[in-house]
Design a protein around this motif. Structure first.
Motif, PDB file in Angstrom:
ATOM      1  N   SER A 182       0.832  -1.214   0.000  1.00 10.97           N
ATOM      2  CA  SER A 182       0.000   0.000   0.000  1.00 10.97           C
ATOM      3  C   SER A 182       0.856   1.250   0.000  1.00 10.97           C
ATOM      4  N   GLY A 183       1.980   1.193   0.689  1.00  9.84           N
ATOM      5  CA  GLY A 183       2.868   2.350   0.720  1.00  9.84           C
ATOM      6  C   GLY A 183       3.784   2.433  -0.472  1.00  9.84           C
TER       7      GLY A 183
ATOM      8  N   VAL B 192       2.645   1.691  -3.828  1.00  4.92           N
ATOM      9  CA  VAL B 192       1.841   1.541  -5.053  1.00  4.92           C
ATOM     10  C   VAL B 192       2.428   2.331  -6.219  1.00  4.92           C
ATOM     11  N   SER B 193       3.121   3.414  -5.931  1.00  4.24           N
ATOM     12  CA  SER B 193       3.709   4.211  -7.021  1.00  4.24           C
ATOM     13  C   SER B 193       4.805   3.449  -7.755  1.00  4.24           C
TER      14      SER B 193
ATOM     15  N   GLU C 184      -7.342  -1.412   1.855  1.00  4.47           N
ATOM     16  CA  GLU C 184      -6.496  -0.224   1.768  1.00  4.47           C
ATOM     17  C   GLU C 184      -5.625  -0.258   0.514  1.00  4.47           C
TER      18      GLU C 184
ATOM     19  N   ASN D 225      -5.814   2.349  -2.712  1.00  6.26           N
ATOM     20  CA  ASN D 225      -4.608   3.084  -3.109  1.00  6.26           C
ATOM     21  C   ASN D 225      -4.231   2.810  -4.554  1.00  6.26           C
TER      22      ASN D 225
ATOM     23  N   SER E 209      -4.067   5.627  -7.453  1.00  9.39           N
ATOM     24  CA  SER E 209      -2.714   5.920  -7.940  1.00  9.39           C
ATOM     25  C   SER E 209      -2.630   6.028  -9.446  1.00  9.39           C
TER      26      SER E 209
END
Length: 633
Positions: free
Chosen positions: A73-74, A76-77, A109, A113, A117
């Protein structure tokens, strides 16, 4: 990935022998994702393997999954639609039904995201959530148990919460959601539990904030599925065919019933040619339809309670016009509209009748649609217990006036008598007579309604050379004439008006003895679950007091008539007597079947035109009779 059985403690995760922060886990996952583009897939494949959970996990495995989902989730970029195709495929293939609460929350979550994104992921995220409307096959059996129902609530609450979040963050998401929901909808041959749980989510979408954009589509799709199931039920499934008769000669015969005092069940078998709920027992398609109709009725009830029914009804009418109205073999799906009308007699109920009348009288509408509309209208006005007498009279006045104007425009120079050329006209005449069979006594007991009825040009229509009495269904004509004589509705002599055989070749060609579509749309509902919504608002023929009934010797167990002399605008009828009790289900079922048995479609003997009072044993009214086809007037 190098993670072994991590445990969560004070915001840190154990990895091997040391501790790393959440941000460090995210950094590590980003590095793993970047290594894929350089050809290093070892740790990436480990990450993919963690996502490939197809069944309930052990606590240690669940903890690993939660940590991985949070890290993704942190990061995704850093997820690329091409390089990380297998990872995305694993994520979008996950079932929340196999996850614990923490894993479900982490997965939701991650999906949100991903959708936010990049536009490349929106459809896949929506599709993943829609797929989670349905449980895996291993979970399906548990849904009938308390634990399974609790699990269902946990999953679907999160799924719908995620859909709302994505819709709030991605404005076009609701429009992209619609085709996905429709495409994923289980087909008619899917298991009942799957169809029901999926439709539950569709109706939940309709009533949510997303419903502002997708609600009408959801509701119309549900009605479409009702019709799909309805037409799958053949008449042979609900009629016991007499081998000595053709399929179009079958009638509703009297059913000899014996109520067993111990269990309230009907003792005797139904005769061949009978229409009964019992014949649908064990029919899987009928059971699916019944469950979905129950779901739809509950949804409409909640809409009424929340003040949304009038708005939802607009969609329901549109769906009815597009799907149900011209569905030739529809038997039960239309009762969803009937129930919606009963929930709001002052708005929806009157709007539906007016809509049907307008369709019938529109010259640009195809003849078959106009005939279907007036058939629905006649059945609705006859069966709707919630319809005020004054309103029924006003619609009848419109129908009679239309029929009268039609006779005025008819070419008197026409030489060949051709019922098919005037089929819309005959449908209208038949509808008027059918409604009066149910409502005549009620109308003549109210002075100003009696005045209206007696001043309608019915006599001029019936004695016109088009001769509707010769063409309309004999059983309707006979019952109507019998009540009209007793009223008395006409002043002319009987012999002048009625001097031909009722059961004529014209009647057969138009839609009488040799057609299966002799059934009116709002015939008694034979589906068990749905019937409890319909019954309190439904007029059975056995409940009707005809003009010729003697009040002192009335055989009917129930008096449905409100005292219209005291309240001319009563919106519902009052049930009297001991036999009709909603609380007493067994006795209610017996009376329900009895009401069906008393309605024979066709006469059992050759009948001559003349008032039916001439005959020793009058026949009963038909339960369902749908007229055949009509002209472009």
């Amino acid at each position: 990935m190098g993670m072994e059985l991590p445990t969560e403690e004070a915001g840190f995760h154990e990895m091997n022998d040391g501790y790393i922060s959440d941000s460090e886990v995210v950094f590590h996952v980003r590095s793993v994702l970047k290594l894929v583009s350089q050809g290093d897939n070892e740790q990436y494949n480990q990450l993919v393997e963690v996502m490939n959970c197809t069944q309930r996990l052990e606590p240690d495995q669940e903890a690993m999954l939660v940590a991985s989902l949070k890290a993704l989730s942190g990061a995704v970029s850093s997820i690329d639609v091409i390089f990380h195709e297998t990872l995305l495929s694993s994520i979008f293939g996950m079932s929340m039904w196999n996850c614990g609460r923490d894993a479900m929350d982490a997965l939701v979550e991650l999906i949100i995201n991903l959708a936010v994104s990049s536009g490349n992921f929106v459809d896949a995220c929506l599709d993943m959530l829609v797929c989670n409307f349905l449980p895996p096959p291993t979970v399906l059996p548990s849904l009938s148990q308390t634990r399974g129902l609790a699990r269902k609530k946990e999953v679907l609450d999160r799924v719908h919460s995620a859909l709302r979040s994505i819709a709030d963050l991605v404005p076009l998401a609701p429009l992209r959601l619609m085709p996905i929901v429709l495409q994923r909808m289980p087909r008619v041959h899917a298991k009942e539990a799957l169809i029901v749980i999926y439709v539950e989510s569709m109706l939940r979408l309709e009533s949510s904030s997303i419903g502002e954009l997708v609600g009408s589509t959801m509701l119309m799709a549900v009605v479409d599925r009702l019709i799909d199931l309805d037409v799958e039920i053949g008449w042979e499934d609900i009629l016991q065919e007499d081998t000595g008769k053709g399929i179009f000669d079958m009638e509703l015969e009297d059913i000899e019933e014996n109520a067993d005092e111990d269990d309230g069940k009907i003792g005797n078998e139904l005769p061949k040619g009978a229409l009964s709920r019992q014949n649908l027992g064990g029919n899987l398609v009928a059971e699916k339809l019944d469950s979905l109709m129950e779901l739809a009725c509950e949804h409409l009830k909640s809409c009424a309670e929340s003040g949304r029914l009038v708005k939802v009804f607009e969609t329901l009418i549109q769906s009815f016009e597009m799907t149900v109205l011209n569905a030739h073999k529809s038997k039960f799906a239309q009762f969803v509209v009937f129930y919606a009308c009963s929930l709001d007699p002052e708005n929806c109920a009157m709007k539906f009748a007016t809509f049907l009348a307008d369709v019938f009288m529109c010259r640009t509408t195809p003849p078959l649609t106009r005939m279907s509309a007036v058939s629905y209208l006649a059945s609705y006005l006859s069966r709707g217990k919630f319809l005020p007498s004054s309103f029924v009279a006003s619609i009848l006045k419109r129908l009679v006036q239309w029929c009268f104007e039609y006779t005025q425009f008819w070419d008197s120079q026409e030489t060949a008598f051709n019922p098919r050329a005037h089929r819309v006209f005959y449908s209208g005449c038949q509808a008027v007579m059918y409604v009066l069979c149910f409502r005549m006594r009620l109308l003549i007991e109210v002075p100003h309604l009696k005045y209206q009825l007696f001043h309608m040009p019915l006599e001029a229509i019936l004695r016109h050379p088009l001769d509707p009495l010769k063409v309309c269904l004999p059983s309707i004509v006979e019952e109507f004439l019998r009540q009209a004589k007793e009223a008395p509705l006409f002043t002319m002599s009987e012999t002048f008006l009625f001097n031909d055989q009722l059961e004529s070749e014209f009647s057969k060609a138009f839609g009488g003895m040799e057609r299966l579509d002799m059934f009116f749309p709002f015939d008694p509902c034979l589906l068990k679950k749905s019937d409890r919504y319909i019954r309190p608002n439904f007029v059975f023929w056995s409940m009707v007091r005809a003009t010729y009934d003697d009040d002192e010797d009335d055989d009917a167990d129930v008096d449905i008539y409100e005292d219209d002399l005291a309240d001319e605008n009563a919106a519902s009828f009052r049930e009297n007597g001991l036999a009709q009790s909603v609380e007493d289900h067994d006795l209610d079922l017996i009376n329900f079947e009895s009401s069906l048995s008393k309605m024979s479609i066709s006469p059992k003997a050759s009948l001559k035109h003349g008032f039916p009072g001439q005959f020793d044993t009058p026949t009963r009214m038909p339960a369902k009779i749908r007229p055949s086809t009509s002209p472009d007037w």
